[in-house]
Motif scaffolding. Structure first.
Motif, mmCIF file in Angstrom:
data_model
loop_
_atom_site.group_PDB
_atom_site.id
_atom_site.type_symbol
_atom_site.label_atom_id
_atom_site.label_comp_id
_atom_site.label_asym_id
_atom_site.label_seq_id
_atom_site.Cartn_x
_atom_site.Cartn_y
_atom_site.Cartn_z
ATOM 1 N N GLY A 205 -9.796 8.250 3.205
ATOM 2 C CA GLY A 205 -10.227 7.425 4.392
ATOM 3 C C GLY A 205 -9.272 7.323 5.166
ATOM 4 N N THR A 206 -8.118 8.032 5.099
ATOM 5 C CA THR A 206 -6.975 7.741 5.958
ATOM 6 C C THR A 206 -6.109 8.991 6.254
ATOM 7 O OG1 THR A 206 -6.444 5.496 5.077
ATOM 8 C CG2 THR A 206 -4.566 6.522 6.223
ATOM 9 N N ARG A 207 -5.802 9.256 7.500
ATOM 10 C CA ARG A 207 -5.187 10.647 7.879
ATOM 11 C C ARG A 207 -3.648 10.566 6.887
ATOM 12 N NH1 ARG A 207 -1.042 12.738 9.947
ATOM 13 N NH2 ARG A 207 -0.605 10.849 11.441
ATOM 14 N N GLY B 164 3.536 4.399 7.627
ATOM 15 C CA GLY B 164 2.225 4.043 7.878
ATOM 16 C C GLY B 164 1.946 3.315 9.375
ATOM 17 N N VAL B 165 1.099 3.938 10.016
ATOM 18 C CA VAL B 165 0.686 3.520 11.545
ATOM 19 C C VAL B 165 -0.560 2.554 11.192
ATOM 20 C CG1 VAL B 165 0.086 4.256 13.731
ATOM 21 C CG2 VAL B 165 1.646 5.574 12.344
ATOM 22 N N LEU C 220 0.920 -1.078 0.076
ATOM 23 C CA LEU C 220 0.088 0.062 -0.074
ATOM 24 C C LEU C 220 0.988 1.354 0.200
ATOM 25 C CD1 LEU C 220 -2.909 0.977 0.345
ATOM 26 C CD2 LEU C 220 -2.518 1.366 2.747
ATOM 27 N N LEU C 221 1.956 1.483 0.826
ATOM 28 C CA LEU C 221 2.777 2.403 1.021
ATOM 29 C C LEU C 221 3.735 2.339 -0.525
ATOM 30 C CD1 LEU C 221 4.194 2.265 4.701
ATOM 31 C CD2 LEU C 221 2.159 3.462 3.573
ATOM 32 N N ASP D 286 2.308 8.860 6.869
ATOM 33 C CA ASP D 286 2.987 10.241 6.787
ATOM 34 C C ASP D 286 4.235 10.049 5.772
ATOM 35 O OD1 ASP D 286 2.107 11.918 9.003
ATOM 36 O OD2 ASP D 286 2.982 10.221 10.190
ATOM 37 N N TYR D 287 4.373 11.027 4.764
ATOM 38 C CA TYR D 287 5.353 11.064 3.786
ATOM 39 C C TYR D 287 6.304 12.079 3.656
ATOM 40 C CZ TYR D 287 2.372 14.259 1.149
ATOM 41 O OH TYR D 287 1.503 15.350 0.903
#
Length: 140
Positions: free
Chosen positions: A129-131, A82-83, A50-51, A95-96
């Protein structure tokens, strides 16, 4: 059908090879998948895929807009974290950091980042759907 109404379709086939892994195929490409419950170091697990997909989306988006913006760059690197939330299991946040090797102005870097956030298919899908948060910065 106009360009705005034409829809692209994508197809991937994944097959379990054994208890330790699987393989995904599309076009002429093949990717080893970590589907072993114990994990494995030589393949991407689903969360890492996914990342990786998001990273590829960001880089492809940059490749798409640099000629339009006449943006000059020597390279791009994307770092992701990713968390995962356990209950229910989902990617809680991503976070990227996009690192661009370029002599362009800070204003042009900001414009590039705006385009990445606005026009990325995977970026927009995950962001709904994701922060999803991050920065684009100049390489040292």
């Amino acid at each position: 059908m106009t360009e705005t109404t034409r829809k692209l379709t994508f197809q991937v086939t994944a097959r379990r090879t054994d208890v330790h892994g699987s393989v995904a195929r599309c076009k002429d490409a093949e990717l080893l998948l970590d589907t072993d419950l114990a994990g494995r170091m030589d393949a991407f697990n689903p969360a890492e895929l996914l990342l990786a997909a998001l990273s590829a989306c960001i880089i492809k988006g940059i490749e798409r807009v640099t000629p339009i913006l006449k943006f000059q760059l020597r390279g791009v690197e994307v770092h992701m974290q990713g968390v995962r939330q356990n209950v229910p299991p989902k990617m809680e946040s991503i976070d990227y950091e996009i690192v661009v090797d370029s002599d362009e102005s800070e204003q042009r870097l900001a414009l590039l980042h705006e385009n990445v956030r606005k026009f990325g298919t995977v970026f927009n899908t995950l962001g709904s759907g994701t922060r999803l948060s991050g920065v684009l910065r100049r390489a040292p």
